[in-house]
Write an enzyme that holds these catalytic residues in place. Structure first.
Site, short mmCIF file in Angstrom:
data_model
loop_
_atom_site.label_atom_id
_atom_site.label_comp_id
_atom_site.label_asym_id
_atom_site.label_seq_id
_atom_site.Cartn_x
_atom_site.Cartn_y
_atom_site.Cartn_z
N GLY A 1 0.78 -1.24 0.00
CA GLY A 1 0.00 0.00 0.00
C GLY A 1 0.81 1.28 0.00
O GLY A 1 0.42 2.27 -0.60
N GLU B 1 3.77 4.54 5.53
CA GLU B 1 2.53 3.78 5.45
C GLU B 1 1.46 4.56 4.70
O GLU B 1 1.47 5.79 4.73
CB GLU B 1 2.05 3.44 6.87
CG GLU B 1 0.81 2.61 6.96
CD GLU B 1 0.93 1.21 6.36
OE1 GLU B 1 1.04 1.12 5.11
OE2 GLU B 1 0.90 0.24 7.11
N ASP B 2 0.58 3.85 4.03
CA ASP B 2 -0.50 4.52 3.32
C ASP B 2 -1.55 5.04 4.29
O ASP B 2 -2.00 6.18 4.19
CB ASP B 2 -1.13 3.61 2.25
CG ASP B 2 -1.59 2.26 2.77
OD1 ASP B 2 -1.45 1.97 3.98
OD2 ASP B 2 -2.11 1.46 1.96
N ASP C 1 -4.79 2.59 10.40
CA ASP C 1 -6.17 2.17 10.62
C ASP C 1 -6.31 1.68 12.07
O ASP C 1 -6.39 2.48 12.98
CB ASP C 1 -6.51 1.08 9.60
CG ASP C 1 -7.99 0.84 9.42
OD1 ASP C 1 -8.79 1.35 10.23
OD2 ASP C 1 -8.38 0.12 8.47
N LYS D 1 -6.76 7.21 10.30
CA LYS D 1 -8.17 6.95 10.56
C LYS D 1 -8.34 6.69 12.06
O LYS D 1 -8.45 5.55 12.50
CB LYS D 1 -8.61 5.73 9.74
CG LYS D 1 -10.10 5.62 9.53
CD LYS D 1 -10.50 4.33 8.86
CE LYS D 1 -10.33 4.33 7.38
NZ LYS D 1 -10.95 3.15 6.73
N PHE E 1 -14.43 2.91 3.36
CA PHE E 1 -13.48 2.07 2.63
C PHE E 1 -12.83 2.93 1.56
O PHE E 1 -13.49 3.34 0.60
CB PHE E 1 -14.14 0.83 2.03
CG PHE E 1 -13.14 -0.22 1.69
CD1 PHE E 1 -12.81 -1.21 2.59
CD2 PHE E 1 -12.47 -0.20 0.47
CE1 PHE E 1 -11.85 -2.17 2.29
CE2 PHE E 1 -11.51 -1.14 0.16
CZ PHE E 1 -11.20 -2.12 1.08
N ASP F 1 -5.99 -0.16 -1.75
CA ASP F 1 -6.63 -1.07 -2.68
C ASP F 1 -7.84 -1.77 -2.09
O ASP F 1 -8.05 -1.78 -0.87
CB ASP F 1 -5.63 -2.15 -3.13
CG ASP F 1 -5.41 -3.21 -2.07
OD1 ASP F 1 -5.65 -4.40 -2.35
OD2 ASP F 1 -5.00 -2.85 -0.94
N ARG G 1 -5.23 0.75 -6.78
CA ARG G 1 -4.00 1.38 -6.27
C ARG G 1 -3.52 2.50 -7.19
O ARG G 1 -2.90 3.45 -6.75
CB ARG G 1 -2.87 0.37 -6.12
CG ARG G 1 -3.05 -0.65 -5.03
CD ARG G 1 -1.78 -1.47 -4.84
NE ARG G 1 -2.00 -2.69 -4.12
CZ ARG G 1 -2.05 -2.79 -2.80
NH1 ARG G 1 -1.94 -1.72 -2.05
NH2 ARG G 1 -2.23 -3.96 -2.22
#
Length: 178
Positions: A43, A97-98, A101, A129, A150, A157, A163
């Site tokens: 990611g 990191e993307d 979470d 998030k 989402f 992705d 992506r």
């Protein structure tokens, strides 16, 4: 692909402007050092690639691959698929990191590198998030806060797809709910 997007959350221009700002912060902090940049694959590859162009200091890149998701939900278990090759002892590490979470993966990686002797471990993520956080963890360099939706695009992705979108969007529920 674009028809599967409910709404664009962050445009390509917004992403670029924020990365310029984060790049300036990193350049100030790491101007006289040589950190190890560890992208969390897959990611973070797009975000890391674009951020590297903004980093005006010597660095080493060594990706790591972990897995914690099954479909659209976190499994709660972290599997180390591909480890880094570098020795982190005495090194400053920047985890790229993307999205932060649940926080479990980054907490695991941060503890792993500190246990291996890293001098410091900082987290640089495009998205945070906080509403889904399940462990105590805070990013050091964050692009944007994200809603509990989402999200896909810009490295994020669903089932390996989306992506390559140049923006971050909310995926329509009917795409992944079936």
């Amino acid at each position: 692909m674009n028809n599967d997007i409910e709404t664009i959350l962050y445009s390509e221009d917004q992403l670029n402007r924020r990365m310029d700002e984060i790049g300036q912060e990193l350049n100030e902090k790491y101007a006289n050092s040589q950190p190890l940049v560890v992208p969390v694959m897959t990611g973070a590859m797009v975000f890391t690639s674009d951020m590297l162009k903004r980093m005006d200091f010597k660095l080493v890149v060594d990706p790591i691959k972990v897995q914690s998701y099954e479909g659209v939900t976190s499994s709660g278990k972290i599997d180390l698929i591909q480890d880094i090759k570098s020795d982190v002892r005495g090194q400053s590490v920047i985890l790229m990191e993307d999205i932060i979470d649940t926080g479990r993966t980054l907490k695991y990686l941060k503890q792993l590198f500190l246990k291996r002797g890293a001098k410091s471990v900082e987290i640089c993520a495009m998205l945070d998030k906080p509403s889904t956080r399940q462990v105590a963890l805070k990013g050091d360099y964050i692009g944007f806060s994200a809603p509990d939706e989402f999200l896909v695009g810009y490295g994020l992705d669903y089932d390996g797809l989306y992506r390559n979108l140049p923006y971050i969007g909310i995926l329509k529920r009917q795409v992944y709910a079936s």
